[in-house]
Design an enzyme around this catalytic site. Structure first.
Site, mmCIF file in Angstrom:
data_model
loop_
_atom_site.group_PDB
_atom_site.id
_atom_site.type_symbol
_atom_site.label_atom_id
_atom_site.label_comp_id
_atom_site.label_asym_id
_atom_site.label_seq_id
_atom_site.Cartn_x
_atom_site.Cartn_y
_atom_site.Cartn_z
ATOM 1 N N LYS A 229 7.892 -5.359 3.184
ATOM 2 C CA LYS A 229 7.383 -4.523 4.283
ATOM 3 C C LYS A 229 7.829 -5.064 5.636
ATOM 4 C CE LYS A 229 4.151 -1.583 6.163
ATOM 5 N NZ LYS A 229 3.064 -0.682 6.004
ATOM 6 N N LYS B 141 1.380 0.893 11.665
ATOM 7 C CA LYS B 141 0.987 2.301 11.519
ATOM 8 C C LYS B 141 -0.529 2.318 11.526
ATOM 9 C CE LYS B 141 4.402 5.119 9.058
ATOM 10 N NZ LYS B 141 4.753 5.833 7.807
ATOM 11 N N HIS C 184 4.547 8.845 -1.703
ATOM 12 C CA HIS C 184 3.433 9.216 -0.834
ATOM 13 C C HIS C 184 3.328 10.709 -0.527
ATOM 14 C CE1 HIS C 184 2.922 4.951 -0.404
ATOM 15 N NE2 HIS C 184 1.930 5.106 0.451
ATOM 16 N N GLU D 294 0.979 -0.320 -4.453
ATOM 17 C CA GLU D 294 1.898 -0.581 -3.329
ATOM 18 C C GLU D 294 2.785 -1.797 -3.637
ATOM 19 O OE1 GLU D 294 2.150 1.707 -1.065
ATOM 20 O OE2 GLU D 294 0.219 2.294 -0.198
ATOM 21 N N HIS E 86 -0.505 11.772 -0.857
ATOM 22 C CA HIS E 86 -1.413 12.187 0.224
ATOM 23 C C HIS E 86 -2.022 13.569 -0.062
ATOM 24 C CE1 HIS E 86 0.361 9.266 3.470
ATOM 25 N NE2 HIS E 86 -0.459 8.670 2.625
ATOM 26 N N HIS F 88 -6.267 5.449 -2.497
ATOM 27 C CA HIS F 88 -4.883 5.693 -2.079
ATOM 28 C C HIS F 88 -3.898 5.183 -3.137
ATOM 29 C CE1 HIS F 88 -1.470 6.028 0.664
ATOM 30 N NE2 HIS F 88 -1.200 4.744 0.493
ATOM 31 N N ARG G 39 12.474 3.096 7.594
ATOM 32 C CA ARG G 39 11.057 2.932 7.265
ATOM 33 C C ARG G 39 10.544 3.994 6.293
ATOM 34 N NH1 ARG G 39 6.000 0.817 10.925
ATOM 35 N NH2 ARG G 39 4.487 1.005 9.244
ATOM 36 N N ASN H 185 7.502 5.173 2.152
ATOM 37 C CA ASN H 185 6.739 6.362 1.797
ATOM 38 C C ASN H 185 7.015 6.807 0.363
ATOM 39 O OD1 ASN H 185 5.519 9.247 3.115
ATOM 40 N ND2 ASN H 185 5.093 7.344 4.199
ATOM 41 N N GLU I 178 9.818 4.435 12.358
ATOM 42 C CA GLU I 178 10.204 5.339 11.271
ATOM 43 C C GLU I 178 11.261 6.353 11.693
ATOM 44 O OE1 GLU I 178 7.786 7.208 7.502
ATOM 45 O OE2 GLU I 178 6.848 7.291 9.455
ATOM 46 N N ARG J 42 -5.600 2.995 26.489
ATOM 47 C CA ARG J 42 -4.179 3.206 26.123
ATOM 48 C C ARG J 42 -3.561 1.988 25.451
ATOM 49 N NH1 ARG J 42 -3.874 5.447 31.404
ATOM 50 N NH2 ARG J 42 -4.333 7.670 31.307
HETATM 51 N N1 LIG Z 1 -1.086 1.653 7.845
HETATM 52 C C1 LIG Z 1 -0.356 1.535 6.775
HETATM 53 O O1 LIG Z 1 0.825 1.205 6.835
HETATM 54 C C2 LIG Z 1 -0.986 1.763 5.438
HETATM 55 C C3 LIG Z 1 -0.312 1.354 4.284
HETATM 56 C C4 LIG Z 1 -0.905 1.574 3.056
HETATM 57 C C5 LIG Z 1 -2.164 2.168 2.988
HETATM 58 N N2 LIG Z 1 -2.802 2.520 4.127
HETATM 59 C C6 LIG Z 1 -4.150 3.085 4.080
HETATM 60 O O2 LIG Z 1 -5.028 2.123 3.512
HETATM 61 C C7 LIG Z 1 -6.148 2.787 2.941
HETATM 62 C C8 LIG Z 1 -6.453 2.233 1.576
HETATM 63 O O3 LIG Z 1 -6.782 0.878 1.725
HETATM 64 P P1 LIG Z 1 -7.512 0.041 0.562
HETATM 65 O O4 LIG Z 1 -6.921 0.358 -0.741
HETATM 66 O O5 LIG Z 1 -7.563 -1.338 1.036
HETATM 67 O O6 LIG Z 1 -8.940 0.702 0.491
HETATM 68 P P2 LIG Z 1 -10.216 0.683 1.460
HETATM 69 O O7 LIG Z 1 -9.965 0.146 2.775
HETATM 70 O O8 LIG Z 1 -10.765 2.047 1.335
HETATM 71 O O9 LIG Z 1 -11.176 -0.355 0.682
HETATM 72 C C9 LIG Z 1 -11.666 -0.039 -0.600
HETATM 73 C C10 LIG Z 1 -13.138 -0.434 -0.720
HETATM 74 O O10 LIG Z 1 -13.257 -1.847 -0.831
HETATM 75 C C11 LIG Z 1 -14.207 -2.353 0.112
HETATM 76 N N3 LIG Z 1 -13.759 -3.716 0.392
HETATM 77 C C12 LIG Z 1 -12.736 -4.098 1.186
HETATM 78 N N4 LIG Z 1 -12.529 -5.423 1.052
HETATM 79 C C13 LIG Z 1 -13.426 -5.875 0.158
HETATM 80 C C14 LIG Z 1 -13.679 -7.151 -0.410
HETATM 81 N N5 LIG Z 1 -12.931 -8.208 -0.102
HETATM 82 N N6 LIG Z 1 -14.685 -7.261 -1.305
HETATM 83 C C15 LIG Z 1 -15.409 -6.165 -1.664
HETATM 84 N N7 LIG Z 1 -15.208 -4.933 -1.175
HETATM 85 C C16 LIG Z 1 -14.225 -4.789 -0.266
HETATM 86 C C17 LIG Z 1 -14.141 -1.351 1.240
HETATM 87 O O11 LIG Z 1 -15.282 -1.391 2.044
HETATM 88 C C18 LIG Z 1 -13.996 -0.043 0.477
HETATM 89 O O12 LIG Z 1 -15.237 0.418 0.036
HETATM 90 C C19 LIG Z 1 -5.788 4.264 2.910
HETATM 91 O O13 LIG Z 1 -6.472 4.919 3.949
HETATM 92 C C20 LIG Z 1 -4.303 4.279 3.181
HETATM 93 O O14 LIG Z 1 -3.896 5.463 3.801
HETATM 94 C C21 LIG Z 1 -2.239 2.337 5.341
HETATM 95 O O1 LIG Z 2 4.283 1.692 6.524
HETATM 96 C C1 LIG Z 2 4.789 2.767 6.185
HETATM 97 O O2 LIG Z 2 5.665 3.308 6.846
HETATM 98 C C2 LIG Z 2 4.344 3.447 4.960
HETATM 99 O O3 LIG Z 2 4.740 4.561 4.707
HETATM 100 C C3 LIG Z 2 3.424 2.689 4.077
HETATM 101 C C4 LIG Z 2 2.525 3.561 3.226
HETATM 102 O O4 LIG Z 2 2.167 2.776 2.100
HETATM 103 C C5 LIG Z 2 1.220 3.945 3.919
HETATM 104 O O5 LIG Z 2 0.380 4.568 3.007
HETATM 105 C C6 LIG Z 2 1.323 4.727 5.199
HETATM 106 O O6 LIG Z 2 0.083 4.795 5.846
HETATM 107 C C7 LIG Z 2 1.799 6.129 5.005
HETATM 108 O O7 LIG Z 2 2.174 6.599 6.241
HETATM 109 P P1 LIG Z 2 2.290 8.134 6.608
HETATM 110 O O8 LIG Z 2 3.158 8.095 7.830
HETATM 111 O O9 LIG Z 2 2.922 8.862 5.465
HETATM 112 O O10 LIG Z 2 0.929 8.621 6.906
HETATM 113 ZN ZN LIG Z 3 0.578 3.711 1.034
#
Ligand SMILES: NC(=O)c1ccc[n+]([C@@H]2O[C@H](COP(=O)([O-])OP(=O)(O)OC[C@H]3O[C@@H](n4cnc5c(N)ncnc54)[C@H](O)[C@@H]3O)[C@@H](O)[C@H]2O)c1
Ligand SMILES: O=C(O)C(=O)C[C@@H](O)[C@H](O)[C@H](O)COP(=O)(O)O
Ligand SMILES: [Zn+2]
Length: 381
Positions: free
Chosen positions: A248, A164, A269, A206, A273, A285, A262, A266, A258, A142
């Site tokens: 951010k 998130k 997005h 982003e 998505h 993404h 927050r 999005n 959110e 948890r």
């Molecule tokens: N939690 C949040 O608030 C939030 C915000 C924005 C995006 N996201 C999520 O993030 C993801 C996208 O992330 P991303 O664009 O970083 O892509 P990713 O994590 O898919 O990475 C892209 C590719 O690059 C590789 N890689 C990573 N670092 C590297 C490095 N330094 N050198 C070489 N290769 C490397 C990875 O293994 C992968 O194959 C999506 O799933 C999206 O939904 C989450």
């Molecule tokens: O941090 C947030 O809040 C965002 O919406 C950032 C987005 O860039 C990110 O892709 C996030 O994962 C989207 O969230 P979701 O709640 O729409 O799945």
């Molecule tokens: Zn995003």
């Protein structure tokens, strides 16, 4: 010697624990200070950042993607030498890591290692890796502490900050998850040197989003030299990353879960998505967010909220760094269906983030289906 990193504080208000995002180079020496004292420190262990804030930590798990196998193992070994029982868990690259099966694989590894509530997870990789690592940390016992070490632009400016965490399901993107902020975020800019250009540019979507919703200086820095903005060697790399993280950090510090503000993060997005799901996550993404922002700009324009110049500026700046502006025209019915499970929806009410102008994000609720279709026509390639 590590340079002095820039430190940005996140949280610390409304009952949330504060943590720092560090931006710089050669930051891995900061990791032990964030983790806490090893239960069995080696005689040479010294912790940075003053006295440890946490009790004795016995185990750490370093979650990394296949592409960063060497980095993950180097971090694991370094931590083992400092006295932690350190394991590495290799994940699939990119979106393939964000599944219930991969989470279950991690839970099994933690269970077999005897991972307890005082132990720590470290996510080293892009946004997909940190989303999964944070989700595993949120769900194991948890909730255990975790630290994000983002290695992509997108991870640094967005995914690793704000807590998130989550995985995808067959029905859509990030449909299962939890708000579980990290204990710290280490953005080592040197990691970006090995990033394929396509992934680097995807992260710029982003960054540009942060520009449109809150900080127009970001847009100006990119527009001045969009070619330089495409590489980590560009003159404004650190500034673009820092500015985006500040946007951010400010938003999530005032609305972690959110409940209002927050939602502006999005921007773009809702459609993005749906495109990612439609492409079975073979689109990055950031690329989908690029198309999604052009769509949102057109929606804002057609709804009479956004002026023509600002709507057009989306296309210019996104195209200048090499991001896509269009998607398949024949896919609208499927995309619309997927958008209905967007987390901003309320019952049957579709909700979108649009702009009233630069740095003036707002919510558009239940737009006329004809307006939605007309906006989509503008991004149909
Ligand atoms: N939690 C949040 O608030 C939030 C915000 C924005 C995006 N996201 C999520 O993030 C993801 C996208 O992330 P991303 O664009 O970083 O892509 P990713 O994590 O898919 O990475 C892209 C590719 O690059 C590789 N890689 C990573 N670092 C590297 C490095 N330094 N050198 C070489 N290769 C490397 C990875 O293994 C992968 O194959 C999506 O799933 C999206 O939904 C989450
Ligand atoms: O941090 C947030 O809040 C965002 O919406 C950032 C987005 O860039 C990110 O892709 C996030 O994962 C989207 O969230 P979701 O709640 O729409 O799945
Ligand atoms: Zn995003």
């Amino acid at each position: 010697m590590a340079d002095t990193p820039t430190r940005i504080q996140v949280g610390g208000t409304a009952g949330t624990a504060p943590y720092e995002v560090l931006i710089g180079r050669r930051l891995l020496g900061e990791l032990a200070g964030l983790i806490g004292t090893p239960a069995r420190p080696s005689p040479t262990t010294t912790l940075k950042g003053g006295a440890p804030r946490h009790g004795h930590v016995q185990r750490v798990a370093v979650l990394h993607p296949e592409a960063l196998a060497e980095t993950g193992e180097a971090i694991r070994q370094d931590l083992a030498e400092q006295g932690y029982d350190a394991i590495a868990i290799q994940l699939p690259n990119a979106e393939e890591a964000k599944t219930a099966e991969v989470a279950a694989y991690c839970w099994k590894a933690l269970g077999q290692t005897g991972f307890t509530r005082t132990d720590v997870i470290i996510g080293v990789g892009g946004g997909a890796t940190t989303d999964l690592a944070g989700f595993v940390a949120a769900t194991w016992l948890r909730g255990v502490r975790w630290i994000a070490v983002p290695t992509t632009v997108l991870g640094m400016v967005d995914a690793a900050v704000g807590g998130k965490t989550g995985i995808n399901t067959a029905e859509g993107k990030n449909l299962v998850g939890a708000f579980h902020p990290p204990a710290g975020v280490l953005c080592d800019l040197a990691a970006l040197d090995s990033l394929p250009v396509n992934d680097y540019v995807s992260g710029l979507a982003e960054v540009i989003k942060a520009g449109f919703i809150a900080d127009p200086e970001i847009l100006e820095l990119i527009e001045r030299d969009p070619v330089a903005a495409r590489t980590p060697a560009g003159p404004h790399t650190a500034e673009l990353i820092e500015r985006s993280i500040r946007v951010k950090a400010e938003v999530v510090s005032s609305d972690l879960k959110e409940s209002g503000l927050r939602e502006i993060l999005n921007y773009g997005h809702t459609l993005a998505h749906a495109i990612e799901k439609n492409e079975r996550y073979n689109w990055r993404h950031g690329a989908a967010v690029s198309v999604g922002m052009v769509f949102a700009a057109e929606l804002g324009r057609l709804a009479g909220r956004l002026d023509d110049a600002t709507a057009d500026r989306h296309r210019t700046v996104l195209e200048a760094v090499g991001l896509p502006l269009t998607y398949r025209g024949d896919q609208w019915p499927k995309l619309l269906e997927t958008m209905k499970v967007d987390k901003k929806s309320r019952g049957d009410l579709l909700r979108f983030i649009v702009l009233d102008g630069i740095a003036k994000p707002t919510v558009l609720e239940g737009p006329d289906p004809a307006v939605l279709l007309a906006a989509y026509a503008e991004v149909s390639g």
